[in-house]
Design an enzyme around this catalytic site. Structure first.
Site, mmCIF file in Angstrom:
data_model
loop_
_atom_site.group_PDB
_atom_site.id
_atom_site.type_symbol
_atom_site.label_atom_id
_atom_site.label_comp_id
_atom_site.label_asym_id
_atom_site.label_seq_id
_atom_site.Cartn_x
_atom_site.Cartn_y
_atom_site.Cartn_z
ATOM 1 N N ASP A 91 1.103 -1.218 -0.213
ATOM 2 C CA ASP A 91 0.221 0.000 0.109
ATOM 3 C C ASP A 91 0.987 0.927 0.023
ATOM 4 O O ASP A 91 1.971 1.287 0.487
ATOM 5 C CB ASP A 91 -1.011 0.115 0.621
ATOM 6 N N GLU A 153 0.517 -0.369 5.596
ATOM 7 C CA GLU A 153 0.432 -0.664 6.762
ATOM 8 C C GLU A 153 1.065 1.016 6.708
ATOM 9 O O GLU A 153 0.933 1.488 7.982
ATOM 10 C CB GLU A 153 2.205 -0.733 6.470
#
Length: 451
Positions: A91, A153
């Protein structure tokens, strides 16, 4: 394989790796609320295919409660060999204002040996470095290999922490490589030995039922925005040091950047002073930092002549490795209540915390990495700290206290991660992938590098 063969194999695979990084970075995998979820799942699928192409016999997506899937890969250890866990995340941060980018954020663009685009460095370079290093061995790995690549994250990494705590055997390893940091400068090898923890919360101030005319009521009606501004500015003194009791300045045992290098990297304007006291290493890696990262207030373009009834701010705190994030955020919220003027109503919410990390002095894995990085970069690495946070690391330390955790990567300090015009230096990416491949070789057969 010999070290020479490993270096040649990584170099030969770089054109493919760069093409894969371009395709992966073109996926806008922003896992923040309010952004489309389809690209995040697309990045997970692309990551799964990359791990499979690296020669791992097991590669799959694993659901993570309340989050996007983790992508997991595994290859068993040869008899008597240790196991290494490799970590990265797929991400990315939101792109922000597209007008601030010199190239479109999700159209990776190669300029002078550097690939520009959101996620090219943080942290899709980590995924590609892992894949390029693993691919070198053509499925015959010198160590056991586990890979976990998470999907949220940047926004809520603590969800993977909970998953790992419930499934420790999935990630148990003798050494853990966290490919989500980098070197102070391109070509200057470093291992990150400390991470600050992190806490964040939203503070809301309310004073009126509704906005009222500033001409008719201004001067007596309490302005929520003015109150919030007073509270936030009270967090620091005139020098920029934190005024919150119980948050002392720390010290980092090592050298940090020079003021000249830091000013250039941070883009500090000529004549503008730096803030805080102590060395830059102390301020950046071993001390508390409080930043207002967002404000909900009327925009200038849409401003009307009114006294504001409410205002909100997002406050982020960086916590030294030895500090407790929950105690820290409690102290900051209590301080804001104490300095709030006019008996305004205050509410706190959206709390997030993550612990810091301090590495041990080093064992067999660190020695192997030192030799690998010295061969890949031409000089041994030095220890540095990082002001950012990686939520999973502290959880891994608690679960596997005997495992060595090694943090390095291709995100040099000029890479503009979390900012417009993020980029990765492709020669740095090659060196990092080479270092990881050499490390796996060396860790599986100590002194194999002959250094």
């Amino acid at each position: 394989m010999t070290p020479d063969q490993i270096e040649s194999a990584v170099a030969a695979g770089m054109p493919q790796a760069i093409d894969e990084l371009k395709r992966l970075a073109a996926i806008p995998s922003v896992a923040f609320p309010g952004h489309p979820e389809e690209p995040v799942y697309a990045a997970a699928a692309a990551t799964e295919e990359l791990l499979r192409s690296a020669g791992l016999p097991r590669a799959q997506q694993i659901p993570v409660e309340g989050s996007f899937p983790a992508v997991y890969g595994e290859a068993p250890a040869p008899p008597g060999a240790p196991t290494v866990l490799l970590y990265a995340h797929y991400d990315v941060q939101p792109a922000g204002d597209p007008a601030a980018w010199r190239t479109p954020p999700f159209e990776p663009t190669l300029i002078d040996g550097r690939l520009y685009g959101r996620g090219t460095a943080d942290d899709k370079s980590g995924i590609i470095a892992h894949v390029a290093a693993l691919r070198t061995f053509q499925g015959r790995f010198p160590v056991g290999v586990k890979v976990i690549v998470e999907g949220q994250e940047e926004y809520a990494g603590e969800r993977l922490e909970a998953f790992v705590e419930r499934n420790p055997e999935l990630v148990r390893a003798d050494a853990i490589v966290v490919m989500d940091t980098g070197n102070p400068r391109v070509g200057d090898p470093a291992v990150t030995t400390s991470l600050r923890g992190m806490a964040a919360f939203t503070v809301e101030v309310r004073t009126l039922k509704d906005a009222v005319h500033s001409g008719s009521f201004g001067g007596a009606a309490p302005d929520a925005l003015a109150a919030l501004m007073r509270m936030l500015t009270a967090l620091h003194d005139d020098n920029g040091d934190i005024r919150v009791p119980g948050l002392p300045r720390g010290s980092f045992l090592g050298s940090g950047p020079s003021e000249e290098d830091f000013r250039a990297t941070a883009g500090v304007l000529d004549g503008v002073s730096l803030v805080g006291s102590g060395s830059l290493a102390d301020r950046l890696w071993a001390s508390y930092a409080i930043t207002v990262t967002g404000l909900d207030v009327p925009s200038v373009s849409g401003a009307i002549n009114a006294v504001q009834p409410f205002a909100r701010a997002r406050v982020t705190i960086r916590v030294p490795p030895s500090g407790d994030p929950k105690t820290t955020v409690d102290a900051v919220m209590e301080f804001l209540q104490q300095v709030a003027p006019w008996n305004v109503r205050i509410a706190f919410g959206d709390l997030t915390v993550g612990s810091g990390f301090q590495a041990d002095s080093g064992g067999r894995a660190r020695s192997s990495l030192n030799r690998a990085m010295e061969r890949a970069f031409g000089r041994p690495p030095r220890d540095v700290g990082a002001g950012g946070s990686i939520p999973l690391v502290s959880k891994l330390v608690k679960l596997f206290p005997a495992a060595e955790i090694l943090l390095f990567g291709a995100e040099d300090e000029d890479a503009a991660i979390h900012a417009p015009n993020e980029r990765v230096d492709l020669e740095e990416l090659r060196r990092v992938a080479t270092a990881e491949a050499l490390f796996l070789h060396e860790f599986g057969a100590p002194s194999a590098l002959g250094i």
